[in-house]
Design an enzyme around this catalytic site. Structure first.
Site, PDB file in Angstrom:
ATOM      1  N   SER A  92       0.796  -1.225   0.000  1.00 43.58           N
ATOM      2  CA  SER A  92       0.000   0.000   0.000  1.00 43.58           C
ATOM      3  C   SER A  92       0.832   1.280   0.000  1.00 43.58           C
ATOM      4  O   SER A  92       1.523   1.574  -0.956  1.00 43.58           O
ATOM      5  CB  SER A  92      -0.930  -0.079   1.201  1.00 43.58           C
ATOM      6  OG  SER A  92      -1.872   0.933   1.149  1.00 43.58           O
ATOM      7  N   SER A 136       3.359   2.020  15.072  1.00 43.36           N
ATOM      8  CA  SER A 136       2.765   1.742  13.755  1.00 43.36           C
ATOM      9  C   SER A 136       2.581   0.240  13.579  1.00 43.36           C
ATOM     10  O   SER A 136       3.351  -0.556  14.111  1.00 43.36           O
ATOM     11  CB  SER A 136       3.688   2.280  12.657  1.00 43.36           C
ATOM     12  OG  SER A 136       3.368   1.666  11.432  1.00 43.36           O
ATOM     13  N   THR A 173       2.387  -0.872  10.393  1.00 42.37           N
ATOM     14  CA  THR A 173       2.820  -1.130   9.007  1.00 42.37           C
ATOM     15  C   THR A 173       4.266  -0.711   8.753  1.00 42.37           C
ATOM     16  O   THR A 173       4.821  -1.040   7.711  1.00 42.37           O
ATOM     17  CB  THR A 173       1.938  -0.350   8.002  1.00 42.37           C
ATOM     18  OG1 THR A 173       2.089   1.054   8.266  1.00 42.37           O
ATOM     19  CG2 THR A 173       0.485  -0.732   8.104  1.00 42.37           C
TER      20      THR A 173
HETATM   21  C1  G16 Z   1      -2.929   0.766   6.588  1.00 40.97           C
HETATM   22  C2  G16 Z   1      -4.218   0.488   7.304  1.00 40.97           C
HETATM   23  C3  G16 Z   1      -4.818   1.779   7.784  1.00 40.97           C
HETATM   24  C4  G16 Z   1      -3.828   2.515   8.647  1.00 40.97           C
HETATM   25  C5  G16 Z   1      -2.491   2.680   7.916  1.00 40.97           C
HETATM   26  C6  G16 Z   1      -1.392   3.192   8.824  1.00 40.97           C
HETATM   27  O1  G16 Z   1      -3.163   1.552   5.478  1.00 40.97           O
HETATM   28  O2  G16 Z   1      -5.090  -0.186   6.438  1.00 40.97           O
HETATM   29  O3  G16 Z   1      -5.986   1.482   8.483  1.00 40.97           O
HETATM   30  O4  G16 Z   1      -4.290   3.771   8.995  1.00 40.97           O
HETATM   31  O5  G16 Z   1      -2.041   1.434   7.445  1.00 40.97           O
HETATM   32  O6  G16 Z   1      -1.247   2.279   9.871  1.00 40.97           O
HETATM   33  P1  G16 Z   1      -0.097   2.389  10.921  1.00 40.97           P
HETATM   34  O7  G16 Z   1      -0.158   3.777  11.475  1.00 40.97           O
HETATM   35  O8  G16 Z   1      -0.424   1.342  11.945  1.00 40.97           O
HETATM   36  O9  G16 Z   1       1.209   2.164  10.220  1.00 40.97           O
HETATM   37  P2  G16 Z   1      -2.546   1.158   4.072  1.00 40.97           P
HETATM   38  O10 G16 Z   1      -3.164   2.138   3.141  1.00 40.97           O
HETATM   39  O11 G16 Z   1      -1.065   1.295   4.200  1.00 40.97           O
HETATM   40  O12 G16 Z   1      -2.993  -0.254   3.862  1.00 40.97           O
END
Ligand code: G16
Length: 542
Positions: A66, A500, A502
């Site tokens: 993403s 985070s 991600t």
């Molecule tokens: C993903 C999640 C979102 C989240 C984002 C950031 O988005 O689907 O719900 O807001 O990551 O998450 P974090 O702050 O935990 O890193 P995407 O668009 O990267 O799939």
């Protein structure tokens, strides 16, 4: 051990797990450097087959990272109705991804026993990927896992994440949700969009510039355009023909940096829209007449949509409650506007669409958006039935029936399975056109409080733990007290931190009465995170 599990262990030899790495199924599945994900993909092939057997339905696996940089990749599993993988299975995914190669059979057996899966049942899995160059070999690893489990599969190649969610729902609902093809997706959205379209407007201009993040959203928007009969001119920039995926562009860049992306030449007043790398997030922006950048993020989108749907529901005379779900990142002004001016109930959920989705189900019409532009609208089954019945009820006053008909078309335009940049984009265009609003009119609904989002590298991001929908840190000791003291120094100050799911970072959010104060507060909180949570590298500088 059954023959299948023996084969699964044998198959792992071609997809060895790298030593010393701990994988975790996070906010949006597994995310990491693509070079270390081969074993995870193979194992997610095995798990997707088990999930399909357990649900006695087709499930899906999306290979994407993403908004992350191009060298990253990842995988998320999708349940039969297009929902995110059930939370209880995230632990199974993490356990399986971390099992030693030779222990894969017993790890699978534990899941089979825990869920009571009949391993002899058939399995079927839909697979797709974003445009990352690492996608094809990683897809192959996942397919190897599926083949070992005797699962049938359809590899759709390159799709947006929400398109895959849509396809699996259409397939399992036997077409009730739409035609289970990529073309069927464009047709469903375009048909609803064209029916909702009205004549020429004074202020709304049907001309928009798209930042495609150099990813799949750009390619798929071009395909959609062929179905829109020139009702909306979309100039596609950052289409991947030169720049890199998400580099200085895309919804995450625009939201976090609060500036236009590279690769776009824009004039004051022009409406611009930015997708992320797999087109499940969308934000809008424009330059005002003085050339000042203005962002219309997920909060602005949800207030726009909730306001419009609320009006349609009242006009239809139906008794349906509408609620909005946000996260701690929601701008304080948006929450106040929703609650105090629009009188709409607002719930706060943890970051991650799966959490918001769950809360939105509590309303007849649940509008959920993260500030970063990830969100959609859910209509309960009962609401859907009432709306459809009213749209066909000849005994109803014409205006009520018309409002109900517009609601049915909005339901078709909205991808209810998951946040979908293309669908949300068309929903916003529809409402702006109906209201005859330029971007400035939309932006004037309420004024955002200035905010800043930063990220801090720490040794172990799990050192930071939170509660109360991530608004309060429970670890490390002393961090929340330090944040409280800093926040108290600023008018309308608010700040929180969270690890985070991600990226390997801790995120710091702050808002205050002025941009300068929001920036200083975010910096001061970052220093506390660095000092108390084991920051690495140099201490954050203002
Ligand atoms: C993903 C999640 C979102 C989240 C984002 C950031 O988005 O689907 O719900 O807001 O990551 O998450 P974090 O702050 O935990 O890193 P995407 O668009 O990267 O799939």
């Amino acid at each position: 051990m059954s023959d299948i599990l023996v084969e699964a262990v044998k198959g792992a030899a071609a997809h060895p797990r790298p030593e010393g790495i701990k994988f975790a199924y996070g906010t949006a599945g597994f995310r990491d450097k693509a070079t270390i994900l081969d074993s995870v993909m193979y194992r997610m092939g095995l798990l997707a087959a088990l999930r399909s057997k357990a649900k006695k339905a087709t499930v899906a696996a999306m290979i994407t990272a993403s908004h992350n940089p191009e060298p990253d990749n990842g995988v998320k599993l999708v349940d039969p109705m297009g929902e995110m993988l059930e939370a209880a299975w995230e632990k199974h995914a993490t356990d399986l991804a971390n099992a030693k190669d030779e222990d894969i059979g017993s790890a699978l057996q534990r899941i089979i026993d825990a869920v009571d899966i009949d391993i002899s049942l058939p399995a079927d899995v839909f697979v797709a990927r974003d445009t990352r160059p690492s996608g094809p070999p990683l897809t192959q690893a996942l397919l190897d896992g599926l083949k070992v489990m005797g699962s049938t599969f359809t590899d759709f190649g390159i799709l947006t994440t929400p398109q895959l969610h849509y396809l699996v729902r259409c397939h399992n609902s036997k077409g009730a949700y739409g035609e289970p093809t990529e073309d069927g997706y464009y047709k469903k959205l375009a048909e609803a969009f064209l029916k909702l379209r009205e004549g020429t407007k004074k202020k709304y201009v049907p001309d928009v510039i798209l930042d495609g993040a150099n990813g799949v959203g750009a390619l798929k928007t071009r395909k959609l355009q062929a179905h829109l009969n020139d009702t909306l001119k979309i100039t596609v920039c950052n289409d991947g023909s030169s720049g890199k995926l998400n580099e200085k562009c895309g919804a995450d860049f625009v939201k976090v940096q609060q500036m236009p992306p590279a690769g776009m030449d824009i004039q004051p007043g022009q409406r611009c829209v930015s997708f992320d790398g797999d087109a499940d997030r969308v934000v809008f922006f424009y330059l005002n007449k003085d050339g000042v950048f203005n962002l219309l993020d997920g909060d602005k989108i949800s207030t726009l949509i909730a306001g419009y749907l609320g009006e349609l529901v009242s006009a239809s005379g139906l008794q349906l409650n509408i609620g909005v779900v946000q996260t701690a990142y929601a701008n304080g002004s948006s929450t106040r506007y929703l609650e105090d001016v629009m009188k709409v109930p607002v719930s706060c959920a943890k970051t991650g669409v799966k959490h918001l989705h769950h809360k939105a189900l509590e309303f007849d019409v649940g509008v959920y958006f993260e500030a970063n532009g990830h969100g959609t609208v859910l209509f309960s089954d009962q609401a859907e039935q009432k709306i459809k019945a009213a749209s066909q009820d000849d005994s109803l006053e014409c205006s009520r029936r018309e409002a109900a008909t517009r609601l049915t078309l909005m339901m078709d335009l909205i991808n209810q399975t998951v946040g979908d940049a293309i669908s949300d984009f068309l929903v916003v265009e529809t409402i702006l056109s109906t209201r005859d609003w330029a971007a400035d009119d939309w932006n004037m609904q309420y004024r955002d409080l200035p905010s800043r989002l930063l990220k801090i590298k720490v040794k172990d991001r799990t050192a930071v733990q939170t509660t109360d929908a991530e608004r309060c840190a429970t670890a490390p000791a002393g961090l929340q007290e330090a944040i409280n003291k800093l926040v108290a120094k600023y008018q309308q100050g608010r700040s929180f931190v969270r690890p985070s799911g991600t990226e390997d970072v801790v995120r710091v959010f702050a808002e205050a009465d002025t941009q300068a104060n929001a920036d200083v507060l975010a910096h001061e909180v970052s220093v506390q995170v660095y000092q108390l949570a084991g920051g690495v590298g140099d201490q954050p500088q203002p």
